[in-house]
Motif scaffolding. Structure first.
Motif, PDB file in Angstrom:
ATOM      1  N   MET A 270       0.842  -1.216   0.000  1.00 28.88           N
ATOM      2  CA  MET A 270       0.000   0.000   0.000  1.00 28.88           C
ATOM      3  C   MET A 270       0.867   1.253   0.000  1.00 28.88           C
ATOM      4  O   MET A 270       1.682   1.452   0.879  1.00 28.88           O
ATOM      5  N   VAL A 271       0.659   2.117  -0.944  1.00 32.64           N
ATOM      6  CA  VAL A 271       1.570   3.250  -1.112  1.00 32.64           C
ATOM      7  C   VAL A 271       0.905   4.552  -0.678  1.00 32.64           C
ATOM      8  O   VAL A 271       1.144   5.614  -1.219  1.00 32.64           O
ATOM      9  N   LEU A 272       0.072   4.464   0.316  1.00 31.59           N
ATOM     10  CA  LEU A 272      -0.738   5.589   0.797  1.00 31.59           C
ATOM     11  C   LEU A 272      -0.984   6.680  -0.248  1.00 31.59           C
ATOM     12  O   LEU A 272      -0.317   7.698  -0.313  1.00 31.59           O
ATOM     13  N   GLU A 273      -1.966   6.407  -1.068  1.00 32.23           N
ATOM     14  CA  GLU A 273      -2.282   7.241  -2.229  1.00 32.23           C
ATOM     15  C   GLU A 273      -2.649   8.666  -1.834  1.00 32.23           C
ATOM     16  O   GLU A 273      -2.550   9.579  -2.628  1.00 32.23           O
ATOM     17  N   GLN A 274      -3.087   8.842  -0.603  1.00 32.17           N
ATOM     18  CA  GLN A 274      -3.650  10.131  -0.225  1.00 32.17           C
ATOM     19  C   GLN A 274      -3.505  10.327   1.278  1.00 32.17           C
ATOM     20  O   GLN A 274      -3.496   9.371   2.041  1.00 32.17           O
ATOM     21  N   ALA A 275      -3.369  11.569   1.683  1.00 32.36           N
ATOM     22  CA  ALA A 275      -3.243  11.832   3.108  1.00 32.36           C
ATOM     23  C   ALA A 275      -4.516  11.382   3.821  1.00 32.36           C
ATOM     24  O   ALA A 275      -5.619  11.588   3.328  1.00 32.36           O
ATOM     25  N   PRO A 276      -4.345  10.736   4.979  1.00 31.55           N
ATOM     26  CA  PRO A 276      -5.518  10.271   5.722  1.00 31.55           C
ATOM     27  C   PRO A 276      -6.322  11.462   6.247  1.00 31.55           C
ATOM     28  O   PRO A 276      -5.766  12.484   6.626  1.00 31.55           O
ATOM     29  N   THR A 277      -7.622  11.313   6.249  1.00 27.05           N
ATOM     30  CA  THR A 277      -8.502  12.370   6.736  1.00 27.05           C
ATOM     31  C   THR A 277      -8.915  12.088   8.172  1.00 27.05           C
ATOM     32  O   THR A 277      -8.762  10.971   8.664  1.00 27.05           O
ATOM     33  N   LEU A 278      -9.468  13.085   8.826  1.00 25.23           N
ATOM     34  CA  LEU A 278     -10.015  12.882  10.168  1.00 25.23           C
ATOM     35  C   LEU A 278     -11.103  11.818  10.133  1.00 25.23           C
ATOM     36  O   LEU A 278     -11.243  11.030  11.066  1.00 25.23           O
ATOM     37  N   ASP A 279     -11.876  11.816   9.050  1.00 25.93           N
ATOM     38  CA  ASP A 279     -12.893  10.774   8.881  1.00 25.93           C
ATOM     39  C   ASP A 279     -12.256   9.391   8.984  1.00 25.93           C
ATOM     40  O   ASP A 279     -12.724   8.537   9.740  1.00 25.93           O
ATOM     41  N   ASP A 280     -11.205   9.192   8.216  1.00 24.82           N
ATOM     42  CA  ASP A 280     -10.514   7.897   8.213  1.00 24.82           C
ATOM     43  C   ASP A 280     -10.035   7.539   9.614  1.00 24.82           C
ATOM     44  O   ASP A 280     -10.203   6.409  10.067  1.00 24.82           O
ATOM     45  N   VAL A 281      -9.429   8.507  10.281  1.00 24.08           N
ATOM     46  CA  VAL A 281      -8.814   8.224  11.574  1.00 24.08           C
ATOM     47  C   VAL A 281      -9.882   7.873  12.611  1.00 24.08           C
ATOM     48  O   VAL A 281      -9.809   6.840  13.270  1.00 24.08           O
ATOM     49  N   PHE A 282     -10.894   8.716  12.731  1.00 24.11           N
ATOM     50  CA  PHE A 282     -11.935   8.430  13.729  1.00 24.11           C
ATOM     51  C   PHE A 282     -12.672   7.144  13.396  1.00 24.11           C
ATOM     52  O   PHE A 282     -13.019   6.370  14.286  1.00 24.11           O
ATOM     53  N   HIS A 283     -12.893   6.928  12.108  1.00 21.66           N
ATOM     54  CA  HIS A 283     -13.553   5.675  11.741  1.00 21.66           C
ATOM     55  C   HIS A 283     -12.702   4.467  12.147  1.00 21.66           C
ATOM     56  O   HIS A 283     -13.220   3.485  12.690  1.00 21.66           O
ATOM     57  N   ALA A 284     -11.413   4.565  11.901  1.00 21.42           N
ATOM     58  CA  ALA A 284     -10.528   3.459  12.282  1.00 21.42           C
ATOM     59  C   ALA A 284     -10.579   3.213  13.787  1.00 21.42           C
ATOM     60  O   ALA A 284     -10.537   2.068  14.245  1.00 21.42           O
ATOM     61  N   LEU A 285     -10.710   4.278  14.544  1.00 23.10           N
ATOM     62  CA  LEU A 285     -10.693   4.146  16.008  1.00 23.10           C
ATOM     63  C   LEU A 285     -12.038   3.682  16.575  1.00 23.10           C
ATOM     64  O   LEU A 285     -12.119   3.292  17.740  1.00 23.10           O
ATOM     65  N   ALA A 286     -13.071   3.717  15.746  1.00 22.51           N
ATOM     66  CA  ALA A 286     -14.426   3.410  16.234  1.00 22.51           C
ATOM     67  C   ALA A 286     -14.695   1.914  16.288  1.00 22.51           C
ATOM     68  O   ALA A 286     -15.838   1.479  16.226  1.00 22.51           O
ATOM     69  N   ASP A 287     -13.663   1.136  16.409  1.00 20.57           N
ATOM     70  CA  ASP A 287     -13.841  -0.319  16.482  1.00 20.57           C
ATOM     71  C   ASP A 287     -12.894  -0.879  17.527  1.00 20.57           C
ATOM     72  O   ASP A 287     -11.690  -0.612  17.482  1.00 20.57           O
ATOM     73  N   PRO A 288     -13.424  -1.657  18.456  1.00 15.46           N
ATOM     74  CA  PRO A 288     -12.615  -2.143  19.578  1.00 15.46           C
ATOM     75  C   PRO A 288     -11.473  -3.046  19.134  1.00 15.46           C
ATOM     76  O   PRO A 288     -10.388  -3.013  19.738  1.00 15.46           O
ATOM     77  N   THR A 289     -11.723  -3.848  18.098  1.00 14.59           N
ATOM     78  CA  THR A 289     -10.649  -4.710  17.596  1.00 14.59           C
ATOM     79  C   THR A 289      -9.469  -3.870  17.129  1.00 14.59           C
ATOM     80  O   THR A 289      -8.317  -4.132  17.489  1.00 14.59           O
ATOM     81  N   ARG A 290      -9.779  -2.826  16.374  1.00 14.38           N
ATOM     82  CA  ARG A 290      -8.691  -1.995  15.850  1.00 14.38           C
ATOM     83  C   ARG A 290      -7.998  -1.229  16.966  1.00 14.38           C
ATOM     84  O   ARG A 290      -6.770  -1.072  16.961  1.00 14.38           O
ATOM     85  N   ARG A 291      -8.755  -0.757  17.950  1.00 12.08           N
ATOM     86  CA  ARG A 291      -8.104  -0.063  19.052  1.00 12.08           C
ATOM     87  C   ARG A 291      -7.167  -1.020  19.794  1.00 12.08           C
ATOM     88  O   ARG A 291      -6.050  -0.666  20.168  1.00 12.08           O
ATOM     89  N   ALA A 292      -7.624  -2.252  19.972  1.00 13.45           N
ATOM     90  CA  ALA A 292      -6.786  -3.238  20.648  1.00 13.45           C
ATOM     91  C   ALA A 292      -5.526  -3.511  19.835  1.00 13.45           C
ATOM     92  O   ALA A 292      -4.435  -3.674  20.398  1.00 13.45           O
ATOM     93  N   MET A 293      -5.672  -3.552  18.517  1.00 16.51           N
ATOM     94  CA  MET A 293      -4.497  -3.777  17.668  1.00 16.51           C
ATOM     95  C   MET A 293      -3.482  -2.659  17.855  1.00 16.51           C
ATOM     96  O   MET A 293      -2.274  -2.906  17.959  1.00 16.51           O
ATOM     97  N   LEU A 294      -3.976  -1.437  17.929  1.00 11.78           N
ATOM     98  CA  LEU A 294      -3.062  -0.310  18.134  1.00 11.78           C
ATOM     99  C   LEU A 294      -2.336  -0.447  19.466  1.00 11.78           C
ATOM    100  O   LEU A 294      -1.137  -0.196  19.561  1.00 11.78           O
ATOM    101  N   ARG A 295      -3.078  -0.879  20.483  1.00 11.91           N
ATOM    102  CA  ARG A 295      -2.433  -1.056  21.783  1.00 11.91           C
ATOM    103  C   ARG A 295      -1.306  -2.077  21.702  1.00 11.91           C
ATOM    104  O   ARG A 295      -0.242  -1.904  22.268  1.00 11.91           O
TER     105      ARG A 295
END
Lengths: 126, 126
Positions: free
Chosen positions: A1-26
Motif C-alpha cells: 500500500m503506497v498511501l495514495e492520499q493523506a488520511p482524513t479525520l474521517d478515516d482516523v476516527f472511523h478506524a478508532l471506532a472499532d474495539p478490535t482496531r483499538r486493541a491492535m493499536l495497543r
DNA sequence: AAAACTGTCAACCAAATGGTTTAATAATTC
DNA sequence: GAATTATTAAACCATTTGGTTGACAGTTTT
C-alpha cells in the motif's frame, strides 16, 4: 500500500471506532507485530484481521513492511496526534466542569450572534 | 432520549467520524442550537440532520431539552474528554517524533516479549 | 518438488449507515 | 379551528461494514 492520499479525520476516527482496531493499536504500541500476531488474540479469521489492518493503514495509523512471508506492522502515531488536536479544541469545555457550563455557553452564544450579524459566522472545522 | 446506557468509545469515535457531525459540534461550541439551526448550514434534508443529532446524543456528546416545539441541543463535552484520554495514551509516541521511534519500539518490544514470558501480555484497552 | 506457513483476493452475507421522501405529531399563530 | 412551524417516524434505497469461506500466491522448510 503506497498511501495514495493523506488520511482524513474521517478515516482516523472511523478506524478508532472499532474495539478490535483499538486493541491492535495497543498491541502495536508494545512493538512491531505481523498480521498473524495481530490476529491471534481475536476469535476471528485471518482475513478479517487483515481487513482491519488495512483500515488502520488507510487511516495512516499503521505502516507495513514485507519481510519474507511476514508482513510486519508498525504503529504510526501521527494521525493520533491530529485527532487529539481536533479534540483539544474542546478542552476548555470539559475542564470547566461544574462551574456552570451553561453560563459560558450563553455568553459565547451572545458573542457569536453579535459577531455573525457583522461577518456571517465563519466555520472552522478541519 | 433518556440515555439508556453509558456511551462507549465506539459510539464516540463513530459519532466523530463524520464531517457533518463534527461541524455540528463546532457550532454547538458557540452556544445552544435547535435542530433547525443545526441543519441549515448543510444541503441536506431536515430529517437527515435530525438523524445526525441522534447519533451525537447516543454518543453522549449532545443533550437535548424540548422547549415548546423547539428541540434545543447543548454540547456535552464529557465523552470528548474520554476520547482524548484514550488518545493521550499515545502521546509519548507522537511527541518523540524523529528521534528514532524505531529504537523505542524495538526496546519496548524486547521488554514486552520478556515480560510476556512470565505473565502473558496483559492487554488494557478500554 | 512437496508441504507448511503467511497473507491476500474474490465472492458472498447480514446488518448498519447516510441519505431520500412522504406522512404523522405537537406547539404556535392567525 | 385552520394554517404554519419544528421535529420525528416510517419506508425505502444504495453503499459500506464486519464477518465468513475457499482459492490463490509467495516464502520457507523438509
Amino acid at each position: 500500500m503506497v498511501l495514495e492520499q493523506a488520511p482524513t479525520l474521517d478515516d482516523v476516527f472511523h478506524a478508532l471506532a472499532d474495539p478490535t482496531r483499538r486493541a491492535m493499536l495497543r498491541r502495536l504500541a508494545a512493538g512491531e507485530r505481523n498480521i498473524g500476531e495481530l490476529a491471534t488474540p481475536f476469535s476471528m479469521s485471518f482475513a478479517a484481521a487483515s481487513k482491519h489492518v488495512r483500515v488502520l493503514e488507510v487511516a495512516g495509523l499503521v505502516r507495513r513492511r514485507v519481510e519474507g512471508r511476514s508482513h510486519i506492522c508498525r504503529l504510526e502515531p501521527g494521525p493520533l496526534r491530529t485527532a487529539d488536536d481536533w479534540l483539544r479544541f474542546y478542552e476548555g469545555f470539559w475542564s470547566s466542569k461544574l462551574d456552570d457550563l451553561g453560563a459560558i455557553l450563553k455568553a459565547e452564544d451572545q458573542a457569536a450572534k453579535t459577531a455573525s450579524k457583522m461577518k456571517g459566522e465563519p466555520d472552522h472545522d478541519e
